[in-house]
Write a protein that holds these residues in place. Structure first.
Motif, PDB file in Angstrom:
ATOM      1  N   ARG A  71      31.370   2.575  43.484  1.00  0.00           N
ATOM      2  CA  ARG A  71      30.972   1.929  44.774  1.00  0.00           C
ATOM      3  C   ARG A  71      32.303   1.563  45.513  1.00  0.00           C
ATOM      4  O   ARG A  71      32.604   1.580  46.585  1.00  0.00           O
ATOM      5  CB  ARG A  71      29.942   0.694  44.816  1.00  0.00           C
ATOM      6  N   ALA A  72      33.222   1.185  44.734  1.00  0.00           N
ATOM      7  CA  ALA A  72      34.562   0.747  45.121  1.00  0.00           C
ATOM      8  C   ALA A  72      35.094   1.869  45.818  1.00  0.00           C
ATOM      9  O   ALA A  72      35.957   2.053  46.695  1.00  0.00           O
ATOM     10  CB  ALA A  72      35.312   0.074  44.168  1.00  0.00           C
ATOM     11  N   ARG A  73      35.038   3.037  44.994  1.00  0.00           N
ATOM     12  CA  ARG A  73      35.651   4.391  45.351  1.00  0.00           C
ATOM     13  C   ARG A  73      35.049   4.924  46.651  1.00  0.00           C
ATOM     14  O   ARG A  73      35.626   5.357  47.363  1.00  0.00           O
ATOM     15  CB  ARG A  73      35.577   5.357  44.298  1.00  0.00           C
ATOM     16  N   LEU A  74      33.733   4.721  46.834  1.00  0.00           N
ATOM     17  CA  LEU A  74      32.933   4.917  47.861  1.00  0.00           C
ATOM     18  C   LEU A  74      33.497   4.381  49.214  1.00  0.00           C
ATOM     19  O   LEU A  74      33.844   4.973  50.272  1.00  0.00           O
ATOM     20  CB  LEU A  74      31.680   4.917  47.891  1.00  0.00           C
ATOM     21  N   CYS A  75      33.813   2.937  49.086  1.00  0.00           N
ATOM     22  CA  CYS A  75      34.256   2.240  50.053  1.00  0.00           C
ATOM     23  C   CYS A  75      35.643   2.804  50.587  1.00  0.00           C
ATOM     24  O   CYS A  75      36.005   2.842  51.740  1.00  0.00           O
ATOM     25  CB  CYS A  75      34.500   0.662  49.725  1.00  0.00           C
ATOM     26  N   GLN A  76      36.626   3.154  49.578  1.00  0.00           N
ATOM     27  CA  GLN A  76      38.026   3.712  49.864  1.00  0.00           C
ATOM     28  C   GLN A  76      37.860   4.991  50.768  1.00  0.00           C
ATOM     29  O   GLN A  76      38.606   5.057  51.705  1.00  0.00           O
ATOM     30  CB  GLN A  76      38.489   3.964  48.493  1.00  0.00           C
ATOM     31  N   GLU A  77      37.095   5.735  50.336  1.00  0.00           N
ATOM     32  CA  GLU A  77      36.750   7.035  50.954  1.00  0.00           C
ATOM     33  C   GLU A  77      36.048   6.978  52.211  1.00  0.00           C
ATOM     34  O   GLU A  77      36.893   7.510  53.384  1.00  0.00           O
ATOM     35  CB  GLU A  77      35.697   8.046  50.163  1.00  0.00           C
ATOM     36  N   LEU A  78      35.430   6.057  52.722  1.00  0.00           N
ATOM     37  CA  LEU A  78      34.730   5.860  53.860  1.00  0.00           C
ATOM     38  C   LEU A  78      35.790   5.257  54.744  1.00  0.00           C
ATOM     39  O   LEU A  78      35.900   5.516  56.031  1.00  0.00           O
ATOM     40  CB  LEU A  78      33.484   5.023  53.759  1.00  0.00           C
ATOM     41  N   ALA A  79      36.568   4.212  54.173  1.00  0.00           N
ATOM     42  CA  ALA A  79      37.364   3.655  54.986  1.00  0.00           C
ATOM     43  C   ALA A  79      38.740   4.634  55.352  1.00  0.00           C
ATOM     44  O   ALA A  79      39.048   4.373  56.608  1.00  0.00           O
ATOM     45  CB  ALA A  79      38.105   2.350  54.139  1.00  0.00           C
TER      46      ALA A  79
ATOM     47  N   ALA B 217      37.581   6.713  58.366  1.00  0.00           N
ATOM     48  CA  ALA B 217      36.827   5.941  59.526  1.00  0.00           C
ATOM     49  C   ALA B 217      38.049   5.495  60.312  1.00  0.00           C
ATOM     50  O   ALA B 217      37.845   5.229  61.449  1.00  0.00           O
ATOM     51  CB  ALA B 217      35.731   5.016  59.020  1.00  0.00           C
ATOM     52  N   GLY B 218      39.100   5.289  59.545  1.00  0.00           N
ATOM     53  CA  GLY B 218      40.035   4.304  60.261  1.00  0.00           C
ATOM     54  C   GLY B 218      41.382   4.979  61.119  1.00  0.00           C
ATOM     55  O   GLY B 218      41.060   5.972  61.438  1.00  0.00           O
ATOM     56  N   ALA B 219      42.554   4.370  60.964  1.00  0.00           N
ATOM     57  CA  ALA B 219      43.833   4.757  61.587  1.00  0.00           C
ATOM     58  C   ALA B 219      44.064   6.340  61.321  1.00  0.00           C
ATOM     59  O   ALA B 219      44.678   7.076  62.146  1.00  0.00           O
ATOM     60  CB  ALA B 219      44.595   3.718  61.530  1.00  0.00           C
ATOM     61  N   LEU B 220      44.081   6.564  60.075  1.00  0.00           N
ATOM     62  CA  LEU B 220      44.344   7.704  59.724  1.00  0.00           C
ATOM     63  C   LEU B 220      43.072   8.844  59.602  1.00  0.00           C
ATOM     64  O   LEU B 220      43.391   9.942  59.167  1.00  0.00           O
ATOM     65  CB  LEU B 220      44.650   7.590  57.982  1.00  0.00           C
ATOM     66  N   GLY B 221      42.110   8.560  60.385  1.00  0.00           N
ATOM     67  CA  GLY B 221      41.019   9.548  60.210  1.00  0.00           C
ATOM     68  C   GLY B 221      40.340   9.561  61.613  1.00  0.00           C
ATOM     69  O   GLY B 221      40.981   9.702  62.438  1.00  0.00           O
ATOM     70  N   MET B 222      39.224   9.168  61.849  1.00  0.00           N
ATOM     71  CA  MET B 222      38.176   9.148  63.017  1.00  0.00           C
ATOM     72  C   MET B 222      38.951   8.268  64.127  1.00  0.00           C
ATOM     73  O   MET B 222      39.066   8.873  65.402  1.00  0.00           O
ATOM     74  CB  MET B 222      36.843   8.762  62.782  1.00  0.00           C
ATOM     75  N   VAL B 223      39.478   7.120  64.138  1.00  0.00           N
ATOM     76  CA  VAL B 223      40.118   6.430  65.046  1.00  0.00           C
ATOM     77  C   VAL B 223      41.134   6.867  65.361  1.00  0.00           C
ATOM     78  O   VAL B 223      41.708   7.282  66.779  1.00  0.00           O
ATOM     79  CB  VAL B 223      40.337   4.804  64.492  1.00  0.00           C
TER      80      VAL B 223
ATOM     81  N   LEU C 289      35.323  12.432  58.699  1.00  0.00           N
ATOM     82  CA  LEU C 289      34.015  11.826  58.334  1.00  0.00           C
ATOM     83  C   LEU C 289      33.212  12.872  57.601  1.00  0.00           C
ATOM     84  O   LEU C 289      32.692  12.599  56.598  1.00  0.00           O
ATOM     85  CB  LEU C 289      33.341  11.290  59.327  1.00  0.00           C
ATOM     86  N   ILE C 290      33.168  14.180  57.991  1.00  0.00           N
ATOM     87  CA  ILE C 290      32.329  15.173  57.403  1.00  0.00           C
ATOM     88  C   ILE C 290      33.015  15.423  55.879  1.00  0.00           C
ATOM     89  O   ILE C 290      32.175  15.634  55.028  1.00  0.00           O
ATOM     90  CB  ILE C 290      32.432  16.436  58.012  1.00  0.00           C
ATOM     91  N   LYS C 291      34.472  15.519  55.964  1.00  0.00           N
ATOM     92  CA  LYS C 291      34.813  15.689  54.510  1.00  0.00           C
ATOM     93  C   LYS C 291      34.533  14.590  53.565  1.00  0.00           C
ATOM     94  O   LYS C 291      34.335  14.832  52.346  1.00  0.00           O
ATOM     95  CB  LYS C 291      36.463  15.836  54.738  1.00  0.00           C
ATOM     96  N   ALA C 292      34.616  13.585  54.139  1.00  0.00           N
ATOM     97  CA  ALA C 292      34.235  12.251  53.428  1.00  0.00           C
ATOM     98  C   ALA C 292      33.045  12.192  52.748  1.00  0.00           C
ATOM     99  O   ALA C 292      32.649  11.941  51.758  1.00  0.00           O
ATOM    100  CB  ALA C 292      34.581  10.941  54.115  1.00  0.00           C
ATOM    101  N   ALA C 293      31.927  12.471  53.703  1.00  0.00           N
ATOM    102  CA  ALA C 293      30.448  12.571  53.348  1.00  0.00           C
ATOM    103  C   ALA C 293      30.565  13.729  51.918  1.00  0.00           C
ATOM    104  O   ALA C 293      29.781  13.322  51.060  1.00  0.00           O
ATOM    105  CB  ALA C 293      29.900  13.154  54.529  1.00  0.00           C
ATOM    106  N   CYS C 294      31.051  14.888  52.109  1.00  0.00           N
ATOM    107  CA  CYS C 294      30.934  15.522  50.877  1.00  0.00           C
ATOM    108  C   CYS C 294      31.701  15.088  49.776  1.00  0.00           C
ATOM    109  O   CYS C 294      31.037  15.038  48.694  1.00  0.00           O
ATOM    110  CB  CYS C 294      31.735  16.874  51.347  1.00  0.00           C
ATOM    111  N   ARG C 295      32.860  14.586  49.743  1.00  0.00           N
ATOM    112  CA  ARG C 295      33.670  13.863  48.812  1.00  0.00           C
ATOM    113  C   ARG C 295      32.664  12.762  48.282  1.00  0.00           C
ATOM    114  O   ARG C 295      32.639  12.575  47.105  1.00  0.00           O
ATOM    115  CB  ARG C 295      34.809  13.430  49.318  1.00  0.00           C
ATOM    116  N   MET C 296      32.072  11.709  49.114  1.00  0.00           N
ATOM    117  CA  MET C 296      31.470  10.916  48.773  1.00  0.00           C
ATOM    118  C   MET C 296      30.063  11.224  47.742  1.00  0.00           C
ATOM    119  O   MET C 296      29.781  10.458  47.037  1.00  0.00           O
ATOM    120  CB  MET C 296      30.870   9.728  49.576  1.00  0.00           C
ATOM    121  N   GLY C 297      29.486  12.412  48.199  1.00  0.00           N
ATOM    122  CA  GLY C 297      28.350  12.920  47.436  1.00  0.00           C
ATOM    123  C   GLY C 297      28.912  13.009  45.932  1.00  0.00           C
ATOM    124  O   GLY C 297      28.080  12.734  44.974  1.00  0.00           O
ATOM    125  N   VAL C 298      30.164  13.832  45.850  1.00  0.00           N
ATOM    126  CA  VAL C 298      30.558  13.976  44.416  1.00  0.00           C
ATOM    127  C   VAL C 298      30.921  12.636  43.701  1.00  0.00           C
ATOM    128  O   VAL C 298      30.596  12.601  42.679  1.00  0.00           O
ATOM    129  CB  VAL C 298      31.901  14.959  44.612  1.00  0.00           C
TER     130      VAL C 298
END
Length: 301
Positions: free
Chosen positions: A145-153, A156-162, A191-200
């Motif tokens: 769950r901690a790794r999932l938070c890292q992936e999503l953050a 979603a953040g300054a290095l990604g979607m924002v 975010l699409i890439k993160a969704a795939c990685r988060m599944g793994v």
């Protein structure tokens, strides 16, 4: 007409996502101020393709039985996506009146409430990843769950979607392919890439599976965005559920504007081939994930 097996699987996972989101909102938002809860639900529960959560569950399912953290990851990804749509539509951003055939959130609830609903959905995404309040997890699941938070953050953040949105709204942005690729790999692709990685990650997959998910997700994310740009040229507002031709009217650089329509189509097709090649390590027999890769460019809206 015969429905391909992958589409039946996609529909099943979409229904699962809808049910999970509805259950989550009903159980958790009972004490949220009613107007805020209505605004959040308006954008979160209005259907849509649910492509990102389905990709998340698709990768997790390809590696083994679905675990609770995979469902939470899928919900979290969709919450972040819906928050981004609310904020993208605001007058200070894209200033859109319609989303999926309905008034945008700020048109329905007012600008201030739309901003707050987006903020709340972003925060709720990480609450979903953390799990129910007071839950006790094994060390292994807590680490996942901690790794999932890292992936999503990160996505979603300054290095990604924002960060990508900043590039998209920059004045005088150059009509150059390199700029366009950087912009959309951050704004849409991250975010699409993160969704795939988060599944793994949720499935406890190995480094090889994670690399395949990354390559696939980046390629599908880019193909999806190119397809969006192409549809903005040829699709009707009725099919898209929102106005079309806005990019051209605003003089905004898009893939067909920079490359030409046919070259943009060819680039999208090449990205799909890249995604399919990477999939062989996770989905040896083409199925749901292969179908979704093709759908990213074959869709009509």
């Amino acid at each position: 007409m015969h429905t391909p097996p992958w589409q039946s699987q996609q529909h099943s996972l979409q229904q699962t996502v809808e049910a999970r989101l509805l259950e989550y909102t009903q159980s958790r938002w009972a004490h949220v101020p009613s107007r805020l809860a209505q605004s959040m639900a308006y954008s979160l529960l209005d259907g849509g393709k649910r492509m990102r959560p389905v990709l998340c569950l698709g990768f997790a399912q390809a590696l083994g039985p679905l675990q609770p953290c995979a469902y939470d990851a899928a919900m979290a990804v969709e919450m972040v996506h819906c928050y981004s749509l609310i904020h993208d539509d605001l007058p200070a951003m894209d200033d859109d009146d319609l989303r999926r055939g309905r008034p945008t959130n700020h048109k329905q609830f007012g600008e201030a409430m739309a901003i707050l609903a987006g903020d709340a959905l972003l925060t709720e995404a990480f609450a979903a990843l953390a799990g129910p309040l007071g839950a006790v997890f094994s060390a292994e699941e807590a680490g996942i769950r901690a790794r999932l938070c890292q992936e999503l953050a990160g996505a979603a953040g300054a290095l990604g979607m924002v960060g990508g949105q900043v590039l998209d709204t920059a004045e005088g942005r150059p009509a150059e392919l390199d700029y366009l690729l950087r912009l959309h790999k951050m704004k849409t692709g991250a975010l699409i890439k993160a969704a795939c990685r988060m599944g793994v990650v949720a499935a406890g997959g190995n480094a090889q599976a994670l690399e395949a998910a990354e390559t696939y997700g980046e390629a599908v994310g880019l193909a999806f965005q190119i397809a969006d740009d192409l549809l903005d040229v040829v699709a009707t507002p009725e099919a898209m559920g929102k106005p079309t031709g806005a990019d051209a009217a605003a003089g905004r650089a898009t893939f067909p504007a920079v490359l030409g329509f046919e070259k943009a189509q060819a680039m999208a097709a090449q990205q799909v081939e890249t995604a399919l090649s990477a999939l062989s390590r996770v989905e040896p027999t083409p199925g749901l994930l292969a179908g979704l890769a093709r759908f990213s460019v074959e869709r009509k809206h």
